[in-house]
Design a protein around this motif. Structure first.
Motif, PDB file in Angstrom:
ATOM      1  N   ALA A  62      34.707 -56.499-127.643  1.00  0.00           N
ATOM      2  CA  ALA A  62      35.139 -57.637-126.832  1.00  0.00           C
ATOM      3  C   ALA A  62      33.947 -58.475-126.392  1.00  0.00           C
ATOM      4  O   ALA A  62      33.972 -59.720-126.466  1.00  0.00           O
ATOM      5  N   ALA A  63      32.885 -57.800-125.930  1.00  0.00           N
ATOM      6  CA  ALA A  63      31.689 -58.532-125.516  1.00  0.00           C
ATOM      7  C   ALA A  63      31.058 -59.269-126.692  1.00  0.00           C
ATOM      8  O   ALA A  63      30.595 -60.416-126.552  1.00  0.00           O
ATOM      9  N   ALA A  64      31.043 -58.630-127.855  1.00  0.00           N
ATOM     10  CA  ALA A  64      30.462 -59.276-129.031  1.00  0.00           C
ATOM     11  C   ALA A  64      31.261 -60.514-129.433  1.00  0.00           C
ATOM     12  O   ALA A  64      30.684 -61.530-129.864  1.00  0.00           O
ATOM     13  N   GLY A  65      32.593 -60.430-129.306  1.00  0.00           N
ATOM     14  CA  GLY A  65      33.406 -61.606-129.629  1.00  0.00           C
ATOM     15  C   GLY A  65      33.109 -62.775-128.715  1.00  0.00           C
ATOM     16  O   GLY A  65      32.998 -63.936-129.165  1.00  0.00           O
ATOM     17  N   VAL A  66      32.957 -62.512-127.420  1.00  0.00           N
ATOM     18  CA  VAL A  66      32.632 -63.578-126.470  1.00  0.00           C
ATOM     19  C   VAL A  66      31.234 -64.138-126.746  1.00  0.00           C
ATOM     20  O   VAL A  66      31.003 -65.363-126.686  1.00  0.00           O
ATOM     21  N   VAL A  67      30.295 -63.248-127.062  1.00  0.00           N
ATOM     22  CA  VAL A  67      28.931 -63.687-127.365  1.00  0.00           C
ATOM     23  C   VAL A  67      28.907 -64.566-128.617  1.00  0.00           C
ATOM     24  O   VAL A  67      28.177 -65.572-128.674  1.00  0.00           O
ATOM     25  N   ALA A  68      29.694 -64.203-129.607  1.00  0.00           N
ATOM     26  CA  ALA A  68      29.751 -65.013-130.829  1.00  0.00           C
ATOM     27  C   ALA A  68      30.236 -66.422-130.522  1.00  0.00           C
ATOM     28  O   ALA A  68      29.699 -67.414-131.052  1.00  0.00           O
ATOM     29  N   THR A  69      31.253 -66.518-129.664  1.00  0.00           N
ATOM     30  CA  THR A  69      31.747 -67.845-129.295  1.00  0.00           C
ATOM     31  C   THR A  69      30.675 -68.649-128.566  1.00  0.00           C
ATOM     32  O   THR A  69      30.463 -69.849-128.843  1.00  0.00           O
ATOM     33  N   GLY A  70      29.971 -67.992-127.629  1.00  0.00           N
ATOM     34  CA  GLY A  70      28.914 -68.691-126.900  1.00  0.00           C
ATOM     35  C   GLY A  70      27.780 -69.144-127.813  1.00  0.00           C
ATOM     36  O   GLY A  70      27.270 -70.269-127.676  1.00  0.00           O
ATOM     37  N   LEU A  71      27.403 -68.285-128.744  1.00  0.00           N
ATOM     38  CA  LEU A  71      26.332 -68.669-129.680  1.00  0.00           C
ATOM     39  C   LEU A  71      26.763 -69.840-130.563  1.00  0.00           C
ATOM     40  O   LEU A  71      25.944 -70.716-130.894  1.00  0.00           O
ATOM     41  N   GLY A  72      28.033 -69.842-130.955  1.00  0.00           N
ATOM     42  CA  GLY A  72      28.522 -70.958-131.769  1.00  0.00           C
ATOM     43  C   GLY A  72      28.468 -72.276-131.024  1.00  0.00           C
ATOM     44  O   GLY A  72      28.093 -73.318-131.594  1.00  0.00           O
ATOM     45  N   VAL A  73      28.831 -72.262-129.733  1.00  0.00           N
ATOM     46  CA  VAL A  73      28.764 -73.481-128.925  1.00  0.00           C
ATOM     47  C   VAL A  73      27.318 -73.942-128.781  1.00  0.00           C
ATOM     48  O   VAL A  73      27.003 -75.151-128.890  1.00  0.00           O
ATOM     49  N   VAL A  74      26.402 -73.000-128.537  1.00  0.00           N
ATOM     50  CA  VAL A  74      24.991 -73.356-128.400  1.00  0.00           C
ATOM     51  C   VAL A  74      24.447 -73.914-129.713  1.00  0.00           C
ATOM     52  O   VAL A  74      23.639 -74.866-129.724  1.00  0.00           O
ATOM     53  N   GLY A  75      24.891 -73.319-130.836  1.00  0.00           N
ATOM     54  CA  GLY A  75      24.410 -73.810-132.130  1.00  0.00           C
ATOM     55  C   GLY A  75      24.810 -75.253-132.396  1.00  0.00           C
ATOM     56  O   GLY A  75      24.101 -75.975-133.123  1.00  0.00           O
ATOM     57  N   LEU A  76      25.934 -75.709-131.824  1.00  0.00           N
ATOM     58  CA  LEU A  76      26.366 -77.099-132.024  1.00  0.00           C
ATOM     59  C   LEU A  76      25.804 -78.052-130.978  1.00  0.00           C
ATOM     60  O   LEU A  76      25.415 -79.181-131.295  1.00  0.00           O
ATOM     61  N   SER A  77      25.759 -77.616-129.732  1.00  0.00           N
ATOM     62  CA  SER A  77      25.360 -78.520-128.645  1.00  0.00           C
ATOM     63  C   SER A  77      23.877 -78.464-128.325  1.00  0.00           C
ATOM     64  O   SER A  77      23.346 -79.393-127.691  1.00  0.00           O
ATOM     65  N   GLY A  78      23.194 -77.391-128.705  1.00  0.00           N
ATOM     66  CA  GLY A  78      21.784 -77.261-128.407  1.00  0.00           C
ATOM     67  C   GLY A  78      21.538 -76.421-127.159  1.00  0.00           C
ATOM     68  O   GLY A  78      22.460 -76.086-126.409  1.00  0.00           O
ATOM     69  N   SER A  79      20.298 -76.050-126.960  1.00  0.00           N
ATOM     70  CA  SER A  79      19.912 -75.210-125.828  1.00  0.00           C
ATOM     71  C   SER A  79      18.588 -75.697-125.274  1.00  0.00           C
ATOM     72  O   SER A  79      17.902 -76.535-125.854  1.00  0.00           O
TER      73      SER A  79
END
Length: 209
Positions: free
Chosen positions: A92-109
């Motif tokens: 479950a934690a990995a699934g949430v982390v994957a979503t967060g990483l995907g958002v960061v990959g598109l919007s930047g950090s």
């Protein structure tokens, strides 16, 4: 009247003595037999009382343990342990982390922002020494954009890897799989965008005169 010889007299005396001895011994044996019989009867009578008074033997606990060990040996020697079921918290934690990483990959950090500003400063230092307009644009802006695209691409790649890993785990709840799918999709889109920006496939650098 016939007169007996001394020899015959001695024989008669011996016979009489033997007869008296036999008569005397017979009552003794008769009396001894009832005593023997009574002793055996007494022993038989005392037998149940003795067995009743004897303490009961303790239960053989070792025998029970040996029987249990024998059953374990028949089953395979060592009792089988049931496999532990995973709680699914890590997935479950990995699934949430994957979503967060995907958002960061598109919007930047902020990591990509700091790296881009650093590259811009280096480009200004290089352009101050002179050069053509195209070289100055590439040094000040182009390298900074490429650095941002590279950092965002790394985050997008991580999102894709984590999302696919969660999807390969069977028996996960629906919402966990949904988060993993979202992270994988966002990661894939972020990789395409980063590659396009890094190689100037879209939004190419302006060409100076």
């Amino acid at each position: 009247m016939r007169r007996m010889n001394p020899t015959e007299t001695e024989k008669n005396t011996d016979a009489t003595n033997r007869k008296d001895a036999e008569d005397t011994a017979r009552p003794t044996e008769a009396v001894a037999e009832p005593e023997a019989t009574g002793g055996a009867a007494a022993d038989r009578t005392a037998g149940p009382d003795a067995s009743a008074d004897a303490p009961a033997a303790p239960a053989d606990e070792d025998g029970i343990e040996d029987a249990e060990d024998a059953e374990d040996a028949e089953d395979g020697g060592i009792p089988e342990e049931k496999p532990r079921e995973s709680s699914g918290l890590l997935s479950a934690a990995a699934g949430v982390v994957a979503t967060g990483l995907g958002v960061v990959g598109l919007s930047g950090s902020w990591v990509g922002q700091v790296a881009a500003e650093r590259q811009t400063l280096l480009g200004q230092l290089e352009s101050s020494q002179g050069g053509s307009v195209a070289e100055q644009i590439s040094a000040v802006y182009g390298d900074a954009w490429h650095t941002t695209a590279l950092v965002n691409g790394v985050f997008a790649l991580l999102a894709l890897i984590v999302g696919v890993t969660v999807l390969t785990r069977p028996g996960r709840p629906g919402w966990v799989r949904a988060c993993a799918v979202a992270g994988a999709v966002l990661g894939g889109i972020g990789i395409l965008a980063s590659v396009s920006m890094y190689f100037d496939l879209i939004l190419a650098l302006p060409q100076g005169s």
